[in-house]
Design a protein around this motif. Structure first.
Motif, PDB file in Angstrom:
ATOM      1  N   HIS A   1     -11.218  -0.359   4.624  1.00 42.54           N
ATOM      2  CA  HIS A   1     -10.314   0.430   3.903  1.00 42.54           C
ATOM      3  C   HIS A   1     -10.770   2.004   3.787  1.00 42.54           C
ATOM      4  O   HIS A   1     -10.262   3.127   3.484  1.00 42.54           O
ATOM      5  CB  HIS A   1     -10.056  -0.136   2.365  1.00 42.54           C
ATOM      6  CG  HIS A   1      -9.120  -1.137   2.572  1.00 42.54           C
ATOM      7  ND1 HIS A   1      -8.813  -2.200   1.546  1.00 42.54           N
ATOM      8  CD2 HIS A   1      -8.388  -1.780   3.536  1.00 42.54           C
ATOM      9  CE1 HIS A   1      -8.232  -3.083   1.973  1.00 42.54           C
ATOM     10  NE2 HIS A   1      -7.642  -2.957   3.195  1.00 42.54           N
TER      11      HIS A   1
ATOM     12  N   LYS B   1      -4.887   6.342  -0.460  1.00 39.29           N
ATOM     13  CA  LYS B   1      -4.004   5.200  -0.407  1.00 39.29           C
ATOM     14  C   LYS B   1      -4.309   4.165  -1.471  1.00 39.29           C
ATOM     15  O   LYS B   1      -5.236   3.909  -1.898  1.00 39.29           O
ATOM     16  CB  LYS B   1      -4.172   4.454   1.033  1.00 39.29           C
ATOM     17  CG  LYS B   1      -3.520   3.040   1.197  1.00 39.29           C
ATOM     18  CD  LYS B   1      -3.506   2.899   2.666  1.00 39.29           C
ATOM     19  CE  LYS B   1      -2.509   1.414   2.762  1.00 39.29           C
ATOM     20  NZ  LYS B   1      -2.369   1.251   3.967  1.00 39.29           N
TER      21      LYS B   1
ATOM     22  N   ASN C   1      -7.856  -7.844  14.124  1.00 45.77           N
ATOM     23  CA  ASN C   1      -7.658  -7.234  12.655  1.00 45.77           C
ATOM     24  C   ASN C   1      -7.205  -8.604  11.868  1.00 45.77           C
ATOM     25  O   ASN C   1      -7.612  -8.818  10.936  1.00 45.77           O
ATOM     26  CB  ASN C   1      -6.329  -6.171  12.648  1.00 45.77           C
ATOM     27  CG  ASN C   1      -5.952  -5.764  11.158  1.00 45.77           C
ATOM     28  OD1 ASN C   1      -5.087  -5.279  11.339  1.00 45.77           O
ATOM     29  ND2 ASN C   1      -6.678  -6.096  10.322  1.00 45.77           N
TER      30      ASN C   1
ATOM     31  N   HIS D   1      -6.381   1.889  11.999  1.00 44.43           N
ATOM     32  CA  HIS D   1      -6.620   0.640  11.180  1.00 44.43           C
ATOM     33  C   HIS D   1      -7.298  -0.432  12.060  1.00 44.43           C
ATOM     34  O   HIS D   1      -8.358  -1.185  11.717  1.00 44.43           O
ATOM     35  CB  HIS D   1      -5.244   0.145  10.521  1.00 44.43           C
ATOM     36  CG  HIS D   1      -5.245  -0.974   9.741  1.00 44.43           C
ATOM     37  ND1 HIS D   1      -5.525  -1.051   8.380  1.00 44.43           N
ATOM     38  CD2 HIS D   1      -4.870  -2.044  10.116  1.00 44.43           C
ATOM     39  CE1 HIS D   1      -5.487  -1.983   8.096  1.00 44.43           C
ATOM     40  NE2 HIS D   1      -5.307  -2.952   8.996  1.00 44.43           N
TER      41      HIS D   1
ATOM     42  N   HIS E   1      -9.021 -11.202   8.726  1.00 44.53           N
ATOM     43  CA  HIS E   1      -8.730 -11.730   7.595  1.00 44.53           C
ATOM     44  C   HIS E   1      -9.141 -13.322   7.531  1.00 44.53           C
ATOM     45  O   HIS E   1      -9.549 -13.611   6.413  1.00 44.53           O
ATOM     46  CB  HIS E   1      -7.038 -11.861   7.529  1.00 44.53           C
ATOM     47  CG  HIS E   1      -6.477 -10.651   7.801  1.00 44.53           C
ATOM     48  ND1 HIS E   1      -7.046  -9.506   7.510  1.00 44.53           N
ATOM     49  CD2 HIS E   1      -5.299 -10.207   8.276  1.00 44.53           C
ATOM     50  CE1 HIS E   1      -6.218  -8.343   7.715  1.00 44.53           C
ATOM     51  NE2 HIS E   1      -5.232  -8.824   8.321  1.00 44.53           N
TER      52      HIS E   1
ATOM     53  N   GLY F   1       0.834  -1.297  -0.082  1.00 50.92           N
ATOM     54  CA  GLY F   1       0.101  -0.031   0.016  1.00 50.92           C
ATOM     55  C   GLY F   1       0.933   1.160   0.012  1.00 50.92           C
ATOM     56  O   GLY F   1       1.995   1.142   0.679  1.00 50.92           O
TER      57      GLY F   1
ATOM     58  N   HIS G   1     -11.052  -2.386  12.304  1.00 43.54           N
ATOM     59  CA  HIS G   1     -11.284  -3.736  11.859  1.00 43.54           C
ATOM     60  C   HIS G   1     -12.114  -4.451  13.001  1.00 43.54           C
ATOM     61  O   HIS G   1     -13.239  -5.123  12.874  1.00 43.54           O
ATOM     62  CB  HIS G   1      -9.945  -4.482  11.756  1.00 43.54           C
ATOM     63  CG  HIS G   1      -9.449  -4.216  10.155  1.00 43.54           C
ATOM     64  ND1 HIS G   1      -9.956  -5.162   9.242  1.00 43.54           N
ATOM     65  CD2 HIS G   1      -8.857  -3.611   9.714  1.00 43.54           C
ATOM     66  CE1 HIS G   1      -9.478  -4.951   8.098  1.00 43.54           C
ATOM     67  NE2 HIS G   1      -8.581  -4.049   8.163  1.00 43.54           N
TER      68      HIS G   1
HETATM   69  O1  LIG Z   1      -3.306  -1.200   3.317  1.00 37.64           O
HETATM   70  C1  LIG Z   1      -2.569  -2.156   2.950  1.00 37.64           C
HETATM   71  O2  LIG Z   1      -1.243  -2.302   2.537  1.00 37.64           O
HETATM   72  C2  LIG Z   1      -3.382  -3.391   2.646  1.00 37.64           C
HETATM   73  C3  LIG Z   1      -4.207  -3.665   3.805  1.00 37.64           C
HETATM   74  C4  LIG Z   1      -4.984  -4.845   3.710  1.00 37.64           C
HETATM   75  O3  LIG Z   1      -5.293  -5.296   2.662  1.00 37.64           O
HETATM   76  C5  LIG Z   1      -5.214  -5.639   4.733  1.00 37.64           C
HETATM   77  C6  LIG Z   1      -6.111  -4.944   6.020  1.00 37.64           C
HETATM   78  O4  LIG Z   1      -6.918  -3.986   5.671  1.00 37.64           O
HETATM   79  O5  LIG Z   1      -5.894  -5.573   7.093  1.00 37.64           O
END
Ligand SMILES: O=C(O)CCC(=O)CC(=O)O
Ligand SMILES: NC(=O)c1ccc[n+]([C@@H]2O[C@H](COP(=O)([O-])OP(=O)(O)OC[C@H]3O[C@@H](n4cnc5c(N)ncnc54)[C@H](O)[C@@H]3O)[C@@H](O)[C@H]2O)c1
Length: 355
Positions: free
Chosen positions: A243, A136, A170, A253, A174, A129, A257
């Motif tokens: 995002h 971003k 977080n 971040h 995933h 990213g 999440h």
């Molecule tokens: O921001 C990034 O580098 C990608 C982040 C991502 O896909 C994983 C996330 O949102 O935890």
């Protein structure tokens, strides 16, 4: 059985308490000579510890990583790597530090040896990213996938409990989304379930007793598996919303999440009933509709803020975020329905359980 494609990720993983000390050996195995050590200003001491372990093979410590990898920071780091004649980067820290290593690798091809100190999972993904003019952009490139990853649970002991909790959720996100990914496959499904089980079992112990090395090890193991999930299959509505909340509203971040996940899982409870049943079992329940409430209860147990309002989303945020997410949706088992998403984000904004 449905047809599937499984793309393995080519990285070497060294896992165990105290494994930081094996870094010089790992550098040998990588065939590297001089390492630029990357970290954040807050973790400079850790960068210096790595430099001491590597001795004359440490080209320098560069403690300039910041969240979301601004292009100017990436450019300056590439110049430093070249000036110091580094032939690899050791990135020690969370997703921000590993992201800086990826930005260097993307242009120079320098291999990354990653030493993660949070549960974000970037070390296991070919995703990078970069942020320019407050926007971003992310992409995938196998050059940025770290070649070696050293997971040392002793390094997560210094994480404040509140950050361990959110960072762990977080990782959980995933794994949950991997179960209903468009390109889900049986191997990733096994890893996702095991990851959810390991994280749900260990995070309460990590938060209750931040000195519990065994619990930290189990959480890091769950985060490793979650990172493989993130790197191997596509994510869905939850990641799209996070995002948007991070990019447009600058929400933190991991916290974003953690707050959104129970709601996103609940949104998909009928469209992804079978995958979410697997998540439910890993969380100690049975049925897909239990996943959202179980994740909400886990957040409460971990002391995570319940509402998006608490972590900085303004009142108009739910409507705006729903509109932005629906303008360029990701794949999701249930179509993106603007009104339903806005209603869901409003509940998350108020700190209400999923419904
Ligand atoms: O921001 C990034 O580098 C990608 C982040 C991502 O896909 C994983 C996330 O949102 O935890
Ligand atoms: N590309 C990917 O695959 C991917 C995956 C996940 C996250 N990310 C990105 O990573 C970033 C977030 O990463 P993060 O959540 O790990 O946060 P982070 O790397 O920004 O770390 C947050 C803060 O915690 C500190 N910290 C990290 N580990 C610590 C420890 N063990 N003890 C004490 N302090 C510690 C850091 O120095 C920093 O100040 C975001 O930009 C996100 O988009 C990328």
């Amino acid at each position: 059985m449905n047809p599937f494609i499984y793309q393995g990720l080519a990285s070497r993983v060294v896992f165990g308490a105290g494994k930081l000390e094996s870094l010089a050996e790992e550098l040998d195995k990588l065939g590297a000579r001089r390492a630029l050590i990357l970290t954040t200003p807050e973790q400079r001491h850790l960068g210096e510890r790595v430099a001491a372990i590597l001795g004359e093979r440490a080209a320098g410590v560069y403690p300039q990583a910041v969240m979301h990898v601004p292009v100017e920071v990436a450019r300056a780091a590439r110049v430093e790597a070249s000036r110091l004649d580094a032939d690899c980067c050791v990135a020690i820290g969370g997703g921000s530090t590993i992201g800086l290593g990826k930005a260097i690798a993307l242009e120079s091809g320098l291999p990354i040896l990653a030493v993660p100190t949070t549960y974000a999972g970037s070390e296991m993904t070919p995703i990078y990213g970069l942020t320019e003019n407050r926007l971003k952009k992310t992409g995938r490139d196998f050059r940025v996938l770290p070649k070696t990853v050293v997971y040392d649970p002793l390094l997560t002991l210094s994480l404040p409990a509140a950050i361990s909790a959110c960072s762990g959720m977080n990782a959980m996100a995933h794994a949950v989304e991997a179960l209903y990914a468009q390109d889900a496959n049986p191997i990733i499904g096994l890893m996702a379930e095991e990851s959810i089980r390991a994280l749900a079992g260990s995070l309460p112990a990590v938060v209750a007793n931040p000195a519990d090395v065994e619990a930290h090890g189990r959480a890091l193991y769950g985060a490793w598996l979650a990172g493989i999930c993130l790197g191997s299959v596509g994510m869905a509505i939850h990641h799209k919303l996070c995002h948007t909340l991070g990019g447009t509203f600058n929400l933190p971040h991991a916290q974003a999440h953690a707050v959104v996940l129970p709601h996103a899982a609940h949104y998909n409870r009928e469209a992804a009933a079978e995958p979410l049943r697997r998540a439910a079992r890993a969380l100690g329940g049975q049925e897909a509709e239990e996943v959202g409430p179980l994740l909400f209860a886990l957040n409460q147990k971990l002391g995570i803020p319940a509402s998006l309002a608490e972590i900085g989303l303004p009142e108009e945020g739910p409507a705006e975020a729903a509109a932005i997410a629906c303008s360029s949706p990701y794949y999701n088992p249930r179509p993106f329905e603007r009104d339903a998403i806005e209603a869901m984000l409003l509940r998350a904004w108020k700190g209400l359980p999923p419904a």
